[in-house]
Scaffold this motif. Sequence first.
Motif, PDB file in Angstrom:
ATOM      1  N   ALA A 268       8.335 -47.237 -24.407  1.00  0.00           N
ATOM      2  CA  ALA A 268       7.792 -48.208 -25.356  1.00  0.00           C
ATOM      3  C   ALA A 268       7.902 -47.787 -26.695  1.00  0.00           C
ATOM      4  CB  ALA A 268       6.320 -48.166 -24.962  1.00  0.00           C
ATOM      5  N   ARG A 269       8.485 -48.457 -27.535  1.00  0.00           N
ATOM      6  CA  ARG A 269       8.680 -48.199 -29.175  1.00  0.00           C
ATOM      7  C   ARG A 269       7.818 -48.876 -29.978  1.00  0.00           C
ATOM      8  NH1 ARG A 269      14.929 -47.642 -30.998  1.00  0.00           N
ATOM      9  NH2 ARG A 269      14.363 -45.903 -29.548  1.00  0.00           N
ATOM     10  N   ASP A 270       6.948 -48.172 -30.857  1.00  0.00           N
ATOM     11  CA  ASP A 270       6.149 -48.938 -31.863  1.00  0.00           C
ATOM     12  C   ASP A 270       7.050 -49.577 -32.590  1.00  0.00           C
ATOM     13  OD1 ASP A 270       4.296 -49.569 -33.644  1.00  0.00           O
ATOM     14  OD2 ASP A 270       3.497 -47.509 -34.224  1.00  0.00           O
ATOM     15  N   ILE A 271       6.601 -50.858 -32.910  1.00  0.00           N
ATOM     16  CA  ILE A 271       7.504 -51.814 -33.855  1.00  0.00           C
ATOM     17  C   ILE A 271       6.631 -52.249 -34.987  1.00  0.00           C
ATOM     18  CG2 ILE A 271       9.041 -52.771 -32.200  1.00  0.00           C
ATOM     19  CD1 ILE A 271       7.671 -55.370 -31.687  1.00  0.00           C
ATOM     20  N   THR A 272       5.569 -51.616 -35.140  1.00  0.00           N
ATOM     21  CA  THR A 272       4.736 -52.057 -36.069  1.00  0.00           C
ATOM     22  C   THR A 272       5.515 -52.094 -37.703  1.00  0.00           C
ATOM     23  OG1 THR A 272       2.852 -51.032 -35.028  1.00  0.00           O
ATOM     24  CG2 THR A 272       2.409 -51.633 -37.314  1.00  0.00           C
ATOM     25  N   GLU A 273       6.080 -51.043 -37.889  1.00  0.00           N
ATOM     26  CA  GLU A 273       6.972 -50.918 -39.218  1.00  0.00           C
ATOM     27  C   GLU A 273       7.710 -52.051 -39.129  1.00  0.00           C
ATOM     28  OE1 GLU A 273       8.139 -47.068 -40.134  1.00  0.00           O
ATOM     29  OE2 GLU A 273       6.129 -46.187 -40.071  1.00  0.00           O
ATOM     30  N   ARG A 274       8.595 -52.253 -38.074  1.00  0.00           N
ATOM     31  CA  ARG A 274       9.618 -53.210 -38.263  1.00  0.00           C
ATOM     32  C   ARG A 274       8.934 -54.680 -38.428  1.00  0.00           C
ATOM     33  NH1 ARG A 274      12.456 -54.701 -32.640  1.00  0.00           N
ATOM     34  NH2 ARG A 274      11.121 -56.531 -32.763  1.00  0.00           N
ATOM     35  N   ARG A 275       7.902 -54.874 -37.599  1.00  0.00           N
ATOM     36  CA  ARG A 275       7.097 -56.235 -38.053  1.00  0.00           C
ATOM     37  C   ARG A 275       6.828 -56.407 -39.402  1.00  0.00           C
ATOM     38  NH1 ARG A 275       5.656 -59.187 -33.489  1.00  0.00           N
ATOM     39  NH2 ARG A 275       7.375 -59.349 -31.974  1.00  0.00           N
ATOM     40  N   GLN A 276       6.112 -55.189 -39.986  1.00  0.00           N
ATOM     41  CA  GLN A 276       5.790 -55.244 -41.094  1.00  0.00           C
ATOM     42  C   GLN A 276       7.101 -55.627 -42.449  1.00  0.00           C
ATOM     43  OE1 GLN A 276       3.957 -51.473 -41.744  1.00  0.00           O
ATOM     44  NE2 GLN A 276       1.852 -52.408 -41.073  1.00  0.00           N
ATOM     45  N   ALA A 277       8.184 -54.748 -41.847  1.00  0.00           N
ATOM     46  CA  ALA A 277       9.404 -55.021 -42.774  1.00  0.00           C
ATOM     47  C   ALA A 277       9.787 -56.623 -42.730  1.00  0.00           C
ATOM     48  CB  ALA A 277      10.396 -54.077 -42.277  1.00  0.00           C
ATOM     49  N   GLU A 278       9.743 -57.210 -41.340  1.00  0.00           N
ATOM     50  CA  GLU A 278      10.252 -58.363 -41.126  1.00  0.00           C
ATOM     51  C   GLU A 278       9.376 -59.539 -42.038  1.00  0.00           C
ATOM     52  OE1 GLU A 278      10.214 -58.942 -37.003  1.00  0.00           O
ATOM     53  OE2 GLU A 278      11.927 -57.845 -36.553  1.00  0.00           O
ATOM     54  N   ALA A 279       7.805 -59.084 -41.757  1.00  0.00           N
ATOM     55  CA  ALA A 279       7.270 -59.973 -42.588  1.00  0.00           C
ATOM     56  C   ALA A 279       7.259 -59.945 -44.031  1.00  0.00           C
ATOM     57  CB  ALA A 279       5.456 -59.505 -42.239  1.00  0.00           C
ATOM     58  N   GLN A 280       7.589 -58.532 -44.674  1.00  0.00           N
ATOM     59  CA  GLN A 280       7.786 -58.364 -46.200  1.00  0.00           C
ATOM     60  C   GLN A 280       9.015 -59.374 -46.575  1.00  0.00           C
ATOM     61  OE1 GLN A 280       5.899 -57.289 -48.170  1.00  0.00           O
ATOM     62  NE2 GLN A 280       7.309 -57.006 -50.241  1.00  0.00           N
ATOM     63  N   ARG A 281      10.060 -59.027 -45.489  1.00  0.00           N
ATOM     64  CA  ARG A 281      11.483 -59.716 -45.846  1.00  0.00           C
ATOM     65  C   ARG A 281      11.346 -61.453 -45.812  1.00  0.00           C
ATOM     66  NH1 ARG A 281      14.087 -57.656 -42.193  1.00  0.00           N
ATOM     67  NH2 ARG A 281      14.000 -59.181 -40.665  1.00  0.00           N
ATOM     68  N   SER A 282      10.647 -61.928 -44.990  1.00  0.00           N
ATOM     69  CA  SER A 282       9.986 -63.228 -44.949  1.00  0.00           C
ATOM     70  C   SER A 282       9.409 -63.693 -46.112  1.00  0.00           C
ATOM     71  CB  SER A 282       9.266 -63.571 -43.712  1.00  0.00           C
ATOM     72  OG  SER A 282       8.873 -64.925 -43.569  1.00  0.00           O
ATOM     73  N   LEU A 283       8.580 -62.746 -46.629  1.00  0.00           N
ATOM     74  CA  LEU A 283       7.530 -63.128 -47.907  1.00  0.00           C
ATOM     75  C   LEU A 283       8.615 -63.100 -48.970  1.00  0.00           C
ATOM     76  CD1 LEU A 283       5.058 -63.568 -49.187  1.00  0.00           C
ATOM     77  CD2 LEU A 283       4.694 -60.971 -49.407  1.00  0.00           C
ATOM     78  N   LEU A 284       9.498 -62.344 -49.144  1.00  0.00           N
ATOM     79  CA  LEU A 284      10.457 -62.285 -50.200  1.00  0.00           C
ATOM     80  C   LEU A 284      11.279 -63.234 -50.221  1.00  0.00           C
ATOM     81  CD1 LEU A 284      11.300 -58.293 -50.211  1.00  0.00           C
ATOM     82  CD2 LEU A 284       9.974 -59.563 -52.065  1.00  0.00           C
ATOM     83  N   ILE A 285      11.699 -63.624 -48.937  1.00  0.00           N
ATOM     84  CA  ILE A 285      12.596 -64.918 -49.000  1.00  0.00           C
ATOM     85  C   ILE A 285      12.080 -66.360 -49.461  1.00  0.00           C
ATOM     86  CG2 ILE A 285      13.905 -66.529 -47.332  1.00  0.00           C
ATOM     87  CD1 ILE A 285      14.578 -64.077 -45.880  1.00  0.00           C
ATOM     88  N   ARG A 286      10.529 -66.367 -48.970  1.00  0.00           N
ATOM     89  CA  ARG A 286       9.857 -67.504 -49.378  1.00  0.00           C
ATOM     90  C   ARG A 286       9.757 -67.349 -50.895  1.00  0.00           C
ATOM     91  NH1 ARG A 286       6.882 -66.119 -44.870  1.00  0.00           N
ATOM     92  NH2 ARG A 286       5.045 -65.461 -46.225  1.00  0.00           N
ATOM     93  N   GLU A 287       9.410 -66.152 -51.385  1.00  0.00           N
ATOM     94  CA  GLU A 287       9.111 -66.044 -52.754  1.00  0.00           C
ATOM     95  C   GLU A 287      10.187 -66.502 -53.683  1.00  0.00           C
ATOM     96  OE1 GLU A 287       7.219 -65.122 -56.552  1.00  0.00           O
ATOM     97  OE2 GLU A 287       6.259 -65.609 -54.381  1.00  0.00           O
ATOM     98  N   MET A 288      11.655 -66.028 -53.087  1.00  0.00           N
ATOM     99  CA  MET A 288      12.760 -66.253 -53.610  1.00  0.00           C
ATOM    100  C   MET A 288      13.064 -67.684 -53.724  1.00  0.00           C
ATOM    101  SD  MET A 288      16.617 -64.744 -52.895  1.00  0.00           S
ATOM    102  CE  MET A 288      16.124 -63.012 -53.278  1.00  0.00           C
ATOM    103  N   ASP A 289      12.667 -68.383 -52.462  1.00  0.00           N
ATOM    104  CA  ASP A 289      12.841 -69.834 -52.612  1.00  0.00           C
ATOM    105  C   ASP A 289      12.094 -70.685 -53.327  1.00  0.00           C
ATOM    106  OD1 ASP A 289      13.862 -72.295 -51.352  1.00  0.00           O
ATOM    107  OD2 ASP A 289      11.738 -72.610 -50.691  1.00  0.00           O
TER     108      ASP A 289
END
Length: 482
Positions: A268-289
């Motif tokens: 089992a691998r903790d993916i909390t940071e990865r999910r946060q990074a994905e959410a941040q990336r999605s936010l940045l993409i939406r903000e850029m758009d």
Amino acid sequence: MSIRSSDEDETVIGTSYLPSQQGEDCPLIPLDMGLRDVLEALPEAIYTTDANGLITFYNKAAAALWGVKPKIGESEFCGSWKLYWPDGTPLPHDQCPMAIALKDRRPVRGLEAIAERPDGTRVRFLAYPSPIFDAAGALIGAVNMLVDLTDQTAADDAALRHDAIVESSDDAIVAKDLNGTIITWNPGAQRLFGYTPEEAIGKPIAMLIPLDRQNEEPGILKRIRQGERIEHYETIRRRKDGSLVEISLAVSPVRNREGRIIGAAKIARDITERRQAEAQRSLLIREMDHRMKNLFTLANSVISLSARSVTTASELATAVSARLTALAKAHALTIPNGFSSEQATTLHTLIQTIFAPYVTDGDNSQPRAVVTGPDITIAGNAVTSFALLLHEFATNAAKYGALSLPEGFVDISCSEDAGVFTLAWCERNGPIIEREPDSAGFGTLLAKSTVRGQLRGELTREWKSEGLAIRLVFGRSSVHPQ
């Protein structure tokens, strides 16, 4: 000749290389060919000695283990080149397991030692020497079987490496049986889920599963029983403190030596940071758009509004270029450290940036705008609109007002009262204004869409003979929300 071992079981060896009686000068009699063939065929190392420990026979497996062929009737106790105890200390041949069996006249069962070959390689082995007695009870020799532990050593080393990897892994590694009971629990599991091994081992794996996901475990166990592997299964598990953690799960069947599935191993691998990074990336993409759309909309507005106040394509190109350049300079204020989140700036800084192109040349260069009164912070999302508005004021002053003459300047005074900010723009030493313009220019149109819309403020103009006076009133919260 009938002889017997120390276990009192009679064994007929027939003619052999064992002496017919004790003593150094006893004749050696060759082995019965049938027995010799049997000993040669055995996969384990077998050899015999006389009562004095001189080797009388060895099979091919023994020679392969030793890496050398000892001399019959000369080599003593063991045919190996060198011997060592398991801890690596030298083991004299006359103290080896075979020597002990002959000296004590008793079998030695499973004593471990290490044989070194002439080429320097070492082999761990277990020795099982047994003394041999004749019918009268006299010791006539001994037989020894050596069990090569090379495969076991490799397996032990692999197990040690495996254990080290499991213990040092940052991931949670857990083994469970087919009933879902936890049987191993590594430090990574303790760090991730909060339970110590004592708290987890023997408990059902379901204690980690939230109530709304209890149906997952039966499905996982069913797939494991069928021999399936589960890769990169993303789910949520519950820690000891009740908090939830997002994990990526890999599950593999565990088989016994017969190949039967007896349990499952989970990573089992903790993916909390990865999910946060994905959410941040999605936010940045939406903000850029969002920003790109705003930029295109703003560019369209600049072109459309500029077209209303010019008569030629050249004038349009010049006006649009100047306005977009001003916006770019103002936007640069919001990202002083490269690509980062949009930063705030101040009104005074923004005014200085807008007026920089109008500073007089030469050694006695003077600012074309004097700003007095309190400053105010302008949030990043309001900088663009404010910059465009100030740029229009400055552009009009450069075309028709105070900035069109070398001695002209703009006096800008700021004041604030109860959260309401006022900017007073007064042009001095410019051309005499005889009357108010007949048509509304870009600044007027911009005021309607920006000042009233985004800033929720008011803008008034007074065309005085000594110069244009502009009064801009807006709430502090409209440019820098708390």
